[in-house]
Design a protein around this motif. Structure first.
Motif, PDB file in Angstrom:
ATOM      1  N   GLN A 240       0.862  -1.424  -0.032  1.00 37.93           N
ATOM      2  CA  GLN A 240      -0.319   0.140   0.078  1.00 37.93           C
ATOM      3  C   GLN A 240       0.909   1.052   0.030  1.00 37.93           C
ATOM      4  N   GLN A 241       1.770   1.399   0.858  1.00 37.64           N
ATOM      5  CA  GLN A 241       2.753   2.101   0.492  1.00 37.64           C
ATOM      6  C   GLN A 241       4.032   2.281  -0.821  1.00 37.64           C
ATOM      7  N   VAL A 242       3.534   1.548  -1.718  1.00 41.66           N
ATOM      8  CA  VAL A 242       4.166   1.878  -3.308  1.00 41.66           C
ATOM      9  C   VAL A 242       3.060   1.990  -3.815  1.00 41.66           C
ATOM     10  N   GLN A 243       2.165   2.030  -3.575  1.00 38.05           N
ATOM     11  CA  GLN A 243       0.686   2.190  -4.382  1.00 38.05           C
ATOM     12  C   GLN A 243       0.024   3.640  -3.672  1.00 38.05           C
ATOM     13  N   GLN A 244       0.757   3.826  -2.987  1.00 39.55           N
ATOM     14  CA  GLN A 244       0.128   5.446  -2.002  1.00 39.55           C
ATOM     15  C   GLN A 244       1.708   6.080  -3.075  1.00 39.55           C
TER      16      GLN A 244
END
Length: 314
Positions: A240-244
C-alpha cells in the motif's frame, strides 16, 4: 509418448519445483527430487559459501537422484556461484533474469544441462539461440519477479512451444493436476511450480509467510514496481505504501528508496507480514493447506492422471 524433459533430466515425474529465493533450500529441493520430480536450490538469496553447503547437503540427501540450482544472472557474485556449481558437479542449472549467452556455453562445456526462464517469445527465441537445453515459459500469473509484457500463461505457452525446437517447461499459475494437463495440452513437456511448494513443510519460508499464502484469496496479489523490476506481491502495508507513492506521482529513485534493501528476506524469510515483500503467485488463492513436498508431488500427479482419464471419457 516420448517426454524430452524426463529424458533430459533423468526424472520420473515431469514436475519441477521452482528455485525461489528464501523458500527453496536443500531440504525442499531434496524432498522434491526424492519424490521422482526435480528439486531446485534457489541460489539468489545465498552467499557463495552458503550455496556450497546447500549443494553438498542436497547431494547427500538425494543419493544420486538429479537436482538443480537456479541462478539469477544479476547476482553480484555470480562468478563465485558458477565456480562452486561446477566444482560441486551440479548436473542441471536454471538461469534467470539476464542474458543466457553469458554462461550457457561455459556450463555446457562442463557437462551441465542448462535451462533459462523467460517471460516472452522474444526471449525464448534468444535463449534457444544461446544453446540452452530447454526453456521455462513463465506467465504473468507467476509470483515474484515477472515479465514486463504481462503475457498470461494461456497465451505464452502455445506461442513458445510452437516456435521452438527445444522442449518447453510451463510455469505461472499452476497448483493442480488439472492445470498441469492444460499446460501439456498447450505444448509443455513439464511444469515448473513455485507457489504451491512455498506452502510445504520443507520450504525454508517463514511460517508466518506460509500462513499468509494459505490465507490468500483471489485478488490478494498484484504486479507492481515495474519501473524497477516487476514483482507480484501480496497486498500488505508495504504494498500500500508503494501504491500511495504511485498516486502522488513518485519517481523511480523514490520508489527505490521506498523499496530499500532486503525487503524480500524481511517478508518471506523473517516473517514480517507488514513491512516485508511477500512474493507469491495468483494461484495462492487455490492453496489451502501445508503439506510435505512428496505428498504435494504425488497429489499433483494423481490429479493430472485423473483429469487426463476424464477427458478420454468425453
Amino acid at each position: 509418448m516420448k517426454n524430452r524433459i524426463k529424458e533430459l533430466f533423468g526424472i520420473e515425474i515431469p514436475i519441477i519445483q521452482a528455485g525461489m529465493i528464501w523458500c527453496s533450500g536443500w531440504e525442499l529441493a531434496s524432498a522434491v527430487s526424492n519424490s521422482g520430480a526435480l528439486g531446485i536450490i534457489g541460489a539468489g538469496s545465498m552467499y557463495p559459501n552458503i550455496l556450497r553447503t546447500h549443494i553438498q547437503k542436497c547431494k547427500a540427501a538425494v543419493g544420486g537422484k538429479p537436482f538443480a540450482v537456479n541462478v539469477p544472472m544479476l547476482y553480484p557474485q555470480i562468478e563465485e556461484l558458477m565456480a562452486i556449481i561446477i566444482e560441486e558437479q551440479v548436473p542441471i542449472v536454471f538461469t534467470s533474469a539476464g542474458n543466457p549467452k553469458t554462461w550457457t556455453a561455459h556450463l555446457k562445456e562442463k557437462g551441465i544441462k542448462v535451462v533459462h526462464v523467460v517471460s516472452s517469445l522474444k526471449f525464448a527465441l534468444k535463449a534457444e539461440a544461446a544453446g540452452v537445453d530447454a526453456v521455462v515459459a513463465e506467465g504473468f500469473e507467476a509470483g515474484g519477479h515477472n515479465g514486463r509484457d504481462e503475457t498470461t500463461s494461456l497465451v505464452l505457452w502455445p506461442m513458445v512451444s510452437q516456435a521452438l525446437q527445444i522442449p518447453m517447461i510451463a510455469a505461472g499459475g499452476i497448483a493442480s493436476g488439472q492445470q498441469i494437463l492444460a499446460a501439456f495440452a498447450l505444448g509443455a513437456e513439464a511444469v515448473q511450480i513455485g507457489s504451491r511448494f512455498v506452502a510445504s513443510e520443507e520450504s525454508s519460508a517463514h511460517q508466518a509467510f506460509k500462513q499468509a499464502v494459505i490465507d490468500a484469496e483471489e485478488g490478494d496479489t498484484m504486479l507492481t514496481l515495474k519501473e524497477l523490476a516487476p514483482v507480484r506481491l501480496i497486498k500488505n502495508e508495504f504494498f500500500q505504501q508503494v501504491q500511495q507513492a504511485y498516486i502522488k506521482g513518485t519517481t523511480k529513485d523514490e520508489l527505490q528508496q521506498i523499496l530499500g534493501r532486503a525487503r524480500a528476506k524481511r517478508g518471506m524469510f523473517e516473517g514480517d507480514l507488514i513491512e516485508g515483500e511477500l512474493e507469491i503467485g495468483q494461484v495462492s488463492g487455490m492453496i489451502k493447506n501445508l503439506k510435505p513436498a512428496r505428498e504435494i508431488v504425488e497429489e499433483l500427479w494423481q490429479d493430472f492422471e485423473n483429469h487426463k482419464q476424464a477427458l478420454r471419457e468425453i
